[in-house]
Scaffold this active site. Structure first.
Site, PDB file in Angstrom:
ATOM      1  CB  CYS A   1      -0.884  -0.045   1.250  1.00  0.00           C
ATOM      2  SG  CYS A   1      -1.980   1.359   1.400  1.00  0.00           S
TER       3      CYS A   1
ATOM      4  CB  CYS B   1      -4.460  13.577   2.030  1.00  0.00           C
ATOM      5  SG  CYS B   1      -5.735  13.220   0.791  1.00  0.00           S
TER       6      CYS B   1
ATOM      7  CB  CYS C   1      -9.013   9.746   6.339  1.00  0.00           C
ATOM      8  SG  CYS C   1      -7.393   9.220   5.779  1.00  0.00           S
TER       9      CYS C   1
ATOM     10  N   GLY D   1      -2.577  10.223   0.828  1.00  0.00           N
ATOM     11  CA  GLY D   1      -2.739  11.055  -0.359  1.00  0.00           C
ATOM     12  C   GLY D   1      -3.843  10.622  -1.296  1.00  0.00           C
ATOM     13  CD  GLU D   2      -7.774  11.177  -4.806  1.00  0.00           C
ATOM     14  OE1 GLU D   2      -8.482  10.729  -3.897  1.00  0.00           O
ATOM     15  OE2 GLU D   2      -7.654  10.610  -5.916  1.00  0.00           O
TER      16      GLU D   2
ATOM     17  CB  SER E   1      -7.955   3.725  -3.892  1.00  0.00           C
ATOM     18  OG  SER E   1      -9.059   4.092  -3.101  1.00  0.00           O
TER      19      SER E   1
ATOM     20  CB  SER F   1     -13.229   6.185  -1.315  1.00  0.00           C
ATOM     21  OG  SER F   1     -11.968   5.585  -1.393  1.00  0.00           O
TER      22      SER F   1
ATOM     23  CG  ASN G   1     -16.069   5.759   1.890  1.00  0.00           C
ATOM     24  OD1 ASN G   1     -15.901   4.556   1.756  1.00  0.00           O
ATOM     25  ND2 ASN G   1     -15.073   6.607   1.990  1.00  0.00           N
TER      26      ASN G   1
ATOM     27  CG  ASN H   1      -9.539   0.415  10.298  1.00  0.00           C
ATOM     28  OD1 ASN H   1      -9.724  -0.645  10.893  1.00  0.00           O
ATOM     29  ND2 ASN H   1      -9.283   0.461   8.998  1.00  0.00           N
TER      30      ASN H   1
ATOM     31  CB  CYS I   1      -8.409   1.596   5.463  1.00  0.00           C
ATOM     32  SG  CYS I   1      -8.242   0.255   4.336  1.00  0.00           S
TER      33      CYS I   1
END
Ligand code: SAH
Length: 365
Positions: free
Chosen positions: A107, A114, A121, A172-173, A204, A227, A229, A303, A346
């Protein structure tokens, strides 16, 4: 420290050939150099013995060969490994290795911090510092291969484990750093180098709509995960500010175009939050969106983050949600949380300074 030189690993094969021609060298040297950089274990140009000393000197004058310094490595009880790296300009990023069933997934972070500011997050709390160079992202992966090699050397069965899958789901994106992510995917896909198939790399995104189109235009060798969500614009906007710019309808339009033009499915990541996204009503809405499309859902139990108002659902609630979605024949899997004990799961990647403040811009831990 200011980054004086470009990381040589950021260059494409053509760019390196061009540079070699410019300095009066044979372009075929590019293959030799890139092979050592990506498949060998070299941390200085002097270790490239097959190159003439004069060329090595020119390389040293023009490029950096490594960009990351390991600050520390944490190993989870479940086998997940997380690294904290310092970049050449003193920033910090994290990389996670997730071994599972003979696969070694990495990952990777694509940015320092970000800008997307998702409420659940931890990376968001760092703010955005800068994009990572292609060479820096590739080095995250190369260093995992070095680590696996050192483990192999210790094991008796002599199995040569190497990285098999890349998920662009770290800090990050990725689509806000598409130029570099594209370079990375091309190098990973290159048969002479990492030789990773397109289906082994997953980018992602939180939903940067115009960049989804660009990904298709560029024909970047990767799969796409989004994502999602939440299926509710009001709630999604409140936890994912990107939704205020590109609401769910626009996102779905881009996804439909992606599926049509690439003939591939899209994965929806769906974070399960108690009483919010993990309810019978949310399951119904998810089915409405997914049933007519070539998509798979990857549910992720929330998480621990920094938002005290958001909670993970109970195992029973998760099971009921999955059953409802499955009953409608929508493909859904649940992502096993990996490395929670070392904050490697995550949404848990972030750099904390000595004061415990989440900040990537300060001294190292
Ligand atoms: N910016 C990209 C990639 C990084 S986030 C993106 O948004 O897709 C990777 C995944 O972790 C995303 O699906 C995100 O929704 C999920 N995630 C973030 N915080 C989380 C948390 N606290 N618990 C579970 N998943 C989380």
């Amino acid at each position: 420290m200011i980054i004086k030189y470009e990381d040589i690993k950021s260059l494409t094969e053509d760019e390196l050939k061009w540079w070699l021609r410019e300095i009066g060298e044979k372009p075929f040297r590019a293959d030799q150099i890139r092979n050592r950089l990506f498949c060998g274990q070299v941390a200085s140009f002097d270790e490239m013995e097959q190159l003439k000393p004069a060329l090595r000197e020119k390389l040293k004058e023009s490029f950096r060969i490594t960009s990351l310094t390991e600050v520390h490595r944490l190993e989870s009880v479940d086998g997940t490994v997380k690294w904290l790296y310092e970049t050449a300009d003193g920033n910090h990023i994290e990389t996670v290795l997730i071994p599972a069933n003979g696969r070694y997934s990495v990952c990777v972070s694509t940015q320092v911090g970000c800008a997307q500011n998702c409420a659940f997050c931890r990376t968001a709390k760092m703010g955005f510092i800068r994009n990572l160079e292609a060479g820096e992202i590739l080095e995250e992966i190369i260093r995992v291969n070095w680590y696996l090699k050192s483990i192999n050397a210790l094991s008796r069965d002599n199995k040569q484990a190497t990285v098999t899958n890349i998920i662009f789901m770290g800090m990050g994106e990725p689509l806000n750093n598409l130029e570099n992510v594209h370079r990375v995917c091309c190098t990973l896909h290159n048969q002479k180098l990492f030789n990773l198939g397109k289906d082994r790399m997953t980018v992602s995104t939180s939903g940067v709509v115009p960049k989804i189109k660009e990904l298709v235009d560029r024909n970047t060798p990767c799969c796409l995960a989004v994502s999602l969500n939440s299926t509710n614009n009001e709630y999604r906007s409140s936890v994912m500010p990107v939704n205020k710019v590109w609401p769910i309808e626009k996102l779905l339009e881009a996804i439909d175009e992606y599926i049509r033009r690439t003939d591939k499915h899209v994965t929806f990541e769906f974070v399960l939050i108690q009483n919010i996204t993990c309810t019978p009503q949310a399951a119904k809405e998810l089915i409405r969106i997914c049933a007519p499309r070539r998509v798979k859902v990857n549910a992720i139990v929330l998480n621990d983050g920094d938002d005290p108002t958001l909670h993970a659902p109970t195992p029973d609630e998760v099971e009921r949600f999955l059953e409802t979605v499955r009953a409608a024949e929508v493909q859904i899997t649940i992502r096993n949380p990996r490395g929670r004990d070392i904050l490697a799961a995550c949404g848990q990647l972030a750099y904390k300074n000595k004061q415990g403040k989440t900040d990537a811009n300060t001294e190292s831990a």
